[in-house]
Design an enzyme around this catalytic site. Structure first.
Site, PDB file in Angstrom:
ATOM      1  N   ARG A 124       0.831  -1.220   0.000  1.00  0.00           N
ATOM      2  CA  ARG A 124       0.000   0.000   0.000  1.00  0.00           C
ATOM      3  C   ARG A 124       0.866   1.272   0.000  1.00  0.00           C
ATOM      4  O   ARG A 124       0.529   2.267   0.648  1.00  0.00           O
ATOM      5  CB  ARG A 124      -0.941   0.028   1.222  1.00  0.00           C
ATOM      6  CG  ARG A 124      -1.978  -1.087   1.248  1.00  0.00           C
ATOM      7  CD  ARG A 124      -2.956  -0.949   0.084  1.00  0.00           C
ATOM      8  NE  ARG A 124      -4.078  -1.854   0.205  1.00  0.00           N
ATOM      9  CZ  ARG A 124      -4.113  -3.094  -0.302  1.00  0.00           C
ATOM     10  NH1 ARG A 124      -3.078  -3.593  -0.956  1.00  0.00           N
ATOM     11  NH2 ARG A 124      -5.196  -3.832  -0.184  1.00  0.00           N
ATOM     12  N   SER A 141     -11.198  -1.044   2.337  1.00  0.00           N
ATOM     13  CA  SER A 141     -10.568  -1.092   3.669  1.00  0.00           C
ATOM     14  C   SER A 141     -10.280   0.325   4.133  1.00  0.00           C
ATOM     15  O   SER A 141      -9.614   1.084   3.421  1.00  0.00           O
ATOM     16  CB  SER A 141      -9.229  -1.839   3.600  1.00  0.00           C
ATOM     17  OG  SER A 141      -9.396  -3.144   3.122  1.00  0.00           O
ATOM     18  N   GLU A 195      -6.062   3.959   5.314  1.00  0.00           N
ATOM     19  CA  GLU A 195      -5.578   3.733   3.944  1.00  0.00           C
ATOM     20  C   GLU A 195      -5.987   4.885   3.018  1.00  0.00           C
ATOM     21  O   GLU A 195      -5.172   5.372   2.236  1.00  0.00           O
ATOM     22  CB  GLU A 195      -6.120   2.396   3.413  1.00  0.00           C
ATOM     23  CG  GLU A 195      -5.637   2.104   2.011  1.00  0.00           C
ATOM     24  CD  GLU A 195      -6.300   0.884   1.412  1.00  0.00           C
ATOM     25  OE1 GLU A 195      -5.943  -0.233   1.818  1.00  0.00           O
ATOM     26  OE2 GLU A 195      -7.159   1.046   0.525  1.00  0.00           O
TER      27      GLU A 195
HETATM   28  P1  FAD Z   1      -8.895   8.252  -5.827  1.00  0.00           P
HETATM   29  O1  FAD Z   1      -9.659   7.771  -4.664  1.00  0.00           O
HETATM   30  O2  FAD Z   1      -9.530   9.256  -6.697  1.00  0.00           O
HETATM   31  O3  FAD Z   1      -7.495   8.822  -5.326  1.00  0.00           O
HETATM   32  C1  FAD Z   1      -6.731   8.125  -4.342  1.00  0.00           C
HETATM   33  C2  FAD Z   1      -5.388   8.852  -4.150  1.00  0.00           C
HETATM   34  O4  FAD Z   1      -4.606   8.736  -5.347  1.00  0.00           O
HETATM   35  C3  FAD Z   1      -5.536  10.355  -3.920  1.00  0.00           C
HETATM   36  O5  FAD Z   1      -4.473  10.789  -3.082  1.00  0.00           O
HETATM   37  C4  FAD Z   1      -5.380  10.948  -5.306  1.00  0.00           C
HETATM   38  O6  FAD Z   1      -4.925  12.299  -5.290  1.00  0.00           O
HETATM   39  C5  FAD Z   1      -4.330  10.016  -5.893  1.00  0.00           C
HETATM   40  N1  FAD Z   1      -4.446   9.903  -7.356  1.00  0.00           N
HETATM   41  C6  FAD Z   1      -5.475   9.348  -8.038  1.00  0.00           C
HETATM   42  N2  FAD Z   1      -5.211   9.386  -9.371  1.00  0.00           N
HETATM   43  C7  FAD Z   1      -3.996   9.977  -9.496  1.00  0.00           C
HETATM   44  C8  FAD Z   1      -3.183  10.316 -10.619  1.00  0.00           C
HETATM   45  N3  FAD Z   1      -3.557  10.061 -11.872  1.00  0.00           N
HETATM   46  N4  FAD Z   1      -2.000  10.945 -10.381  1.00  0.00           N
HETATM   47  C9  FAD Z   1      -1.601  11.230  -9.108  1.00  0.00           C
HETATM   48  N5  FAD Z   1      -2.321  10.932  -8.019  1.00  0.00           N
HETATM   49  C10 FAD Z   1      -3.509  10.306  -8.216  1.00  0.00           C
HETATM   50  N6  FAD Z   1      -7.615  -1.007  -3.018  1.00  0.00           N
HETATM   51  C11 FAD Z   1      -6.745  -2.036  -3.082  1.00  0.00           C
HETATM   52  O7  FAD Z   1      -5.521  -1.833  -3.149  1.00  0.00           O
HETATM   53  N7  FAD Z   1      -7.185  -3.324  -3.068  1.00  0.00           N
HETATM   54  C12 FAD Z   1      -8.490  -3.642  -2.991  1.00  0.00           C
HETATM   55  O8  FAD Z   1      -8.844  -4.807  -2.981  1.00  0.00           O
HETATM   56  C13 FAD Z   1      -9.434  -2.573  -2.939  1.00  0.00           C
HETATM   57  N8  FAD Z   1     -10.756  -2.837  -2.850  1.00  0.00           N
HETATM   58  C14 FAD Z   1     -11.651  -1.812  -2.783  1.00  0.00           C
HETATM   59  C15 FAD Z   1     -13.013  -2.118  -2.706  1.00  0.00           C
HETATM   60  C16 FAD Z   1     -13.953  -1.108  -2.642  1.00  0.00           C
HETATM   61  C17 FAD Z   1     -15.413  -1.456  -2.562  1.00  0.00           C
HETATM   62  C18 FAD Z   1     -13.526   0.251  -2.646  1.00  0.00           C
HETATM   63  C19 FAD Z   1     -14.539   1.353  -2.612  1.00  0.00           C
HETATM   64  C20 FAD Z   1     -12.177   0.567  -2.705  1.00  0.00           C
HETATM   65  C21 FAD Z   1     -11.217  -0.469  -2.765  1.00  0.00           C
HETATM   66  N9  FAD Z   1      -9.838  -0.209  -2.845  1.00  0.00           N
HETATM   67  C22 FAD Z   1      -8.944  -1.243  -2.940  1.00  0.00           C
HETATM   68  C23 FAD Z   1      -9.344   1.169  -2.790  1.00  0.00           C
HETATM   69  C24 FAD Z   1      -9.339   1.898  -4.160  1.00  0.00           C
HETATM   70  O9  FAD Z   1     -10.273   1.333  -5.027  1.00  0.00           O
HETATM   71  C25 FAD Z   1      -7.965   1.888  -4.827  1.00  0.00           C
HETATM   72  O10 FAD Z   1      -6.999   2.468  -3.972  1.00  0.00           O
HETATM   73  C26 FAD Z   1      -7.972   2.634  -6.158  1.00  0.00           C
HETATM   74  O11 FAD Z   1      -6.721   2.496  -6.782  1.00  0.00           O
HETATM   75  C27 FAD Z   1      -8.286   4.123  -6.002  1.00  0.00           C
HETATM   76  O12 FAD Z   1      -8.511   4.641  -7.316  1.00  0.00           O
HETATM   77  P2  FAD Z   1      -9.257   6.004  -7.561  1.00  0.00           P
HETATM   78  O13 FAD Z   1      -9.096   6.336  -8.995  1.00  0.00           O
HETATM   79  O14 FAD Z   1     -10.636   5.922  -7.049  1.00  0.00           O
HETATM   80  O15 FAD Z   1      -8.383   7.007  -6.690  1.00  0.00           O
HETATM   81  N1  EPU Z   2     -11.404 -10.653   9.549  1.00  0.00           N
HETATM   82  C1  EPU Z   2     -12.093 -10.500  10.729  1.00  0.00           C
HETATM   83  N2  EPU Z   2     -13.288  -9.857  10.705  1.00  0.00           N
HETATM   84  C2  EPU Z   2     -13.819  -9.365   9.547  1.00  0.00           C
HETATM   85  C3  EPU Z   2     -13.123  -9.526   8.334  1.00  0.00           C
HETATM   86  C4  EPU Z   2     -11.913 -10.175   8.355  1.00  0.00           C
HETATM   87  O1  EPU Z   2     -11.613 -10.903  11.783  1.00  0.00           O
HETATM   88  O2  EPU Z   2     -14.910  -8.767   9.610  1.00  0.00           O
HETATM   89  C5  EPU Z   2     -10.085 -11.313   9.570  1.00  0.00           C
HETATM   90  C6  EPU Z   2     -10.170 -12.776   9.172  1.00  0.00           C
HETATM   91  O3  EPU Z   2      -9.335 -13.506  10.026  1.00  0.00           O
HETATM   92  C7  EPU Z   2      -9.591 -12.790   7.779  1.00  0.00           C
HETATM   93  C8  EPU Z   2      -8.587 -11.633   7.844  1.00  0.00           C
HETATM   94  O4  EPU Z   2      -9.206 -10.678   8.686  1.00  0.00           O
HETATM   95  O5  EPU Z   2      -8.942 -13.984   7.504  1.00  0.00           O
HETATM   96  C9  EPU Z   2      -8.282 -11.019   6.485  1.00  0.00           C
HETATM   97  O6  EPU Z   2      -9.504 -10.604   5.847  1.00  0.00           O
HETATM   98  P1  EPU Z   2      -9.606 -10.412   4.260  1.00  0.00           P
HETATM   99  O7  EPU Z   2      -9.118 -11.643   3.577  1.00  0.00           O
HETATM  100  O8  EPU Z   2     -10.946  -9.892   3.940  1.00  0.00           O
HETATM  101  O9  EPU Z   2      -8.498  -9.328   3.967  1.00  0.00           O
HETATM  102  P2  EPU Z   2      -8.195  -7.923   4.607  1.00  0.00           P
HETATM  103  O10 EPU Z   2      -6.828  -7.967   5.226  1.00  0.00           O
HETATM  104  O11 EPU Z   2      -9.273  -7.454   5.499  1.00  0.00           O
HETATM  105  C10 EPU Z   2      -7.035  -7.081   2.454  1.00  0.00           C
HETATM  106  C11 EPU Z   2      -6.971  -5.794   1.703  1.00  0.00           C
HETATM  107  C12 EPU Z   2      -8.157  -5.678   0.761  1.00  0.00           C
HETATM  108  C13 EPU Z   2      -8.117  -6.834  -0.221  1.00  0.00           C
HETATM  109  C14 EPU Z   2      -8.191  -8.137   0.584  1.00  0.00           C
HETATM  110  C15 EPU Z   2      -8.086  -9.350  -0.299  1.00  0.00           C
HETATM  111  C16 EPU Z   2      -5.794  -4.198   3.110  1.00  0.00           C
HETATM  112  C17 EPU Z   2      -5.889  -3.001   3.994  1.00  0.00           C
HETATM  113  N3  EPU Z   2      -6.944  -4.676   2.642  1.00  0.00           N
HETATM  114  O12 EPU Z   2      -8.175  -7.016   3.290  1.00  0.00           O
HETATM  115  O13 EPU Z   2      -8.041  -4.458   0.039  1.00  0.00           O
HETATM  116  O14 EPU Z   2      -9.181  -6.773  -1.130  1.00  0.00           O
HETATM  117  O15 EPU Z   2      -7.106  -8.165   1.546  1.00  0.00           O
HETATM  118  O16 EPU Z   2      -6.771  -9.488  -0.731  1.00  0.00           O
HETATM  119  O17 EPU Z   2      -4.692  -4.669   2.832  1.00  0.00           O
HETATM  120  C18 EPU Z   2      -8.613  -2.155   0.147  1.00  0.00           C
HETATM  121  O18 EPU Z   2      -7.387  -1.939   0.191  1.00  0.00           O
HETATM  122  O19 EPU Z   2      -9.464  -1.236   0.104  1.00  0.00           O
HETATM  123  C19 EPU Z   2      -9.076  -3.539   0.116  1.00  0.00           C
HETATM  124  C20 EPU Z   2     -10.356  -3.875   0.097  1.00  0.00           C
END
Ligand code: FAD
Ligand code: EPU
Length: 346
Positions: free
Chosen positions: A168, A241, A338
Site C-alpha cells: 500500500r 478497507s 488507507e
Molecule cells: P482516488 O480515490 O480518486 O485517489 C486516491 C489517491 O490517489 C488520492 O491521493 C489521489 O490524489 C491520488 N491519485 C489518483 N489518481 C492519481 C493520478 N492520476 N495521479 C496522481 N495521483 C492520483 N484497493 C486495493 O488496493 N485493493 C483492494 O482490494 C481494494 N478494494 C476496494 C473495494 C472497494 C469497494 C472500494 C470502494 C475501494 C477499494 N480499494 C482497494 C481502494 C481503491 O479502489 C484503490 O486504492 C484505487 O486504486 C483508487 O482509485 P481512484 O481512482 O478511485 O483514486
Molecule cells: N477478519 C475478521 N473480521 C472481519 C473480516 C476479516 O476478523 O470482519 C479477519 C479474518 O481472520 C480474515 C482476515 O481478517 O482472515 C483477512 O480478511 P480479508 O481476507 O478480507 O483481507 P483484509 O486484510 O481485510 C485485504 C486488503 C483488501 C483486499 C483483501 C483481499 C488491506 C488493507 N486490505 O483485506 O483491500 O481486497 O485483503 O486481498 O490490505 C482495500 O485496500 O481497500 C481492500 C479492500
C-alpha cells in the site's frame, strides 16, 4: 477540435467519491489529453498550485472542502506499445477505469491482473498505493509510470524500481500531489501463472465446478468472493478497507498471538516483520456492524467504514479515530487509515 480542458467552479463532489459524502470543489479541471497539462498550469487560476488529482474517488475521504484545485484526467487511450509474443507492454491512460481495463486485458488474452478484478477506481491511481488483492500487487506488472510535475512543468517517466513500491505504498504516496500520473505501462504475459493460494480462491473455483482454471475463471472467483464480502459503493457508500493492515516486529506479533491464539498473522515485508489483520483487531474490539447515525462499520467486514446515507466526512473520520483509539488501548497496536483524508489530518 474540442478543447481538452473543461473547468468547473463550485463542483459538487458527492457523486465523485465512493463514500458518497457531500463536499464542494471550488475549482475542478477535467483534462482529456495529458499534453494539455502545461497549458492548464499556465492559466492564472492554476499556476503555481499543486492540484489534488481525483480519480474514481474510491480511496479518499472528503472531511471538508478541498482548498486546492482538483484535477480529473479523462483520457481513455489503451494500446500495445511493444509486443514480444509471450508478453507485451500495454499503455493505458490514467483516466481508464481499472476494472474495465482488467476485463479488456483478459479478453485480449493477457494474464496477470485477474486477482485484481473489481477494484474500483482508475488506472492512474493503481500505482499510487500499489493496489493489491488476493495475493497479487499491481507492482508485479507495472513496467513504467508516466507523470507530469506541475511545479517544474516536466514530464517524468518512472521505471518500476523508481516507484519504490511496497505494501500500500509508493514514491507517489510520500510526496502527494507532486506528480500527476498521466499513464501507466504494464508488462503483461500471455502465458498465465495463476495465483490461487489466497484464502478462498481455491474453494470458490471448486464451488464453481472448475478443475483447470483459466485467468478469466480466477477473475470470476475473485469477483464472487468480493461481492459477498465488500459492500457495493453504489448501494452503501464506502472506500474499501479504511485501515491498512499493521506491520509489526516479529516479537510483537508472537506476543499478541500467544495472548490471542485465534489472531491471524501473515508474512511481513521481510524476515523481521509480520503483517497483522486490522479487520481482526476491529472485529475483536466489537465494532463490526456498529453505527453512529449514518456513519458505521460494515456488518460483513470490520475493515470497511460505511455511509448509511447522509454521514459527513467529519462524522466518518470521528468514528475512524474512535476505532483506532480503541484498538490501540486494547492491543497496543496502531492502525493507520488507507484512504487519503482531504480537508483534515488524521
Ligand atoms: P482516488 O480515490 O480518486 O485517489 C486516491 C489517491 O490517489 C488520492 O491521493 C489521489 O490524489 C491520488 N491519485 C489518483 N489518481 C492519481 C493520478 N492520476 N495521479 C496522481 N495521483 C492520483 N484497493 C486495493 O488496493 N485493493 C483492494 O482490494 C481494494 N478494494 C476496494 C473495494 C472497494 C469497494 C472500494 C470502494 C475501494 C477499494 N480499494 C482497494 C481502494 C481503491 O479502489 C484503490 O486504492 C484505487 O486504486 C483508487 O482509485 P481512484 O481512482 O478511485 O483514486
Ligand atoms: N477478519 C475478521 N473480521 C472481519 C473480516 C476479516 O476478523 O470482519 C479477519 C479474518 O481472520 C480474515 C482476515 O481478517 O482472515 C483477512 O480478511 P480479508 O481476507 O478480507 O483481507 P483484509 O486484510 O481485510 C485485504 C486488503 C483488501 C483486499 C483483501 C483481499 C488491506 C488493507 N486490505 O483485506 O483491500 O481486497 O485483503 O486481498 O490490505 C482495500 O485496500 O481497500 C481492500 C479492500
Amino acid at each position: 477540435m474540442t478543447d481538452p480542458i473543461r473547468v468547473l467552479h463550485g463542483a459538487p463532489l458527492r457523486s465523485r467519491n465512493t463514500f458518497g459524502v457531500a463536499a464542494t470543489a471550488p475549482l475542478l479541471a477535467e483534462v482529456a489529453d495529458a499534453t494539455a497539462l502545461p497549458g492548464l498550469f499556465a492559466r492564472s487560476e492554476f499556476a503555481g498550485r499543486a492540484p489534488l488529482v481525483l480519480g474514481g474517488g474510491s480511496n479518499l475521504l472528503f472531511a471538508g472542502d478541498p482548498d486546492v484545485p482538483l484535477l480529473a484526467l479523462t483520457g481513455q487511450d489503451v494500446r500495445i506499445v511493444r509486443d514480444e509474443g509471450d508478453m507485451a507492454i500495454v499503455r493505458a491512460d490514467a483516466g481508464v477505469a481499472w476494472h474495465g481495463f482488467v476485463m479488456r486485458m483478459l479478453d485480449e488474452g493477457f494474464a496477470g491482473l485477474e486477482n485484481l478484478s473489481l477494484i474500483p477506481g482508475t488506472v492512474g491511481a493503481a500505482p499510487i498505493q500499489n493496489i493489491g488483492a488476493y495475493g497479487v500487487e499491481v507492482r508485479e506488472f507495472i513496467h513504467a509510470v508516466e507523470s507530469f510535475e506541475p511545479a517544474t512543468g516536466r514530464v517524468h517517466r518512472f521505471d518500476a524500481a523508481q516507484c519504490a513500491f511496497a505494501y500500500r505504498d509508493s514514491v507517489f504516496k510520500h510526496e502527494p500531489d507532486r506528480f500527476i500520473v498521466t499513464a501507466v505501462e504494464f508488462a503483461l504475459p500471455r502465458t498465465p501463472t495463476l495465483k490461487l493460494d489466497y484464502a478462498g480462491i481455491g474453494d470458490e473455483l471448486i464451488a464453481m465446478g472448475i478443475a483447470s482454471p483459466t485467468p478469466r475463471d480466477v477473475a470470476q472467483a475473485v469477483i464472487a468472493i468480493r461481492r459477498r464480502k465488500l459492500p457495493d459503493p453504489a448501494v452503501l457508500g464506502n472506500a474499501g478497507s479504511f485501515f491498512k493492515n499493521p506491520i509489526v516486529p516479529v516479537a510483537q506479533a508472537e506476543a499478541l498471538q500467544a495472548e490471542h491464539p485465534g489472531m491471524p498473522v501473515f508474512r511481513g515485508n521481510g524476515p523481521d516483520t509480520r503483517k497483522l489483520s486490522a479487520a481482526w483487531f476491529i472485529d475483536a474490539s466489537g465494532w463490526k456492524g456498529h453505527r453512529d447515525g449514518d456513519a458505521g462499520v460494515a456488518p460483513t467486514h470490520a475493515l470497511v467504514l460505511v455511509n448509511h446515507g447522509n454521514a459527513s466526512g467529519h462524522e466518518l473520520l470521528t468514528l475512524a479515530r474512535r476505532i483506532a483509539d480503541s484498538v490501540r488501548t486494547r492491543f497496543a497496536v496502531s492502525i493507520e487509515p488507507e484512504p487519503r483524508i482531504v480537508g483534515a489530518s488524521w
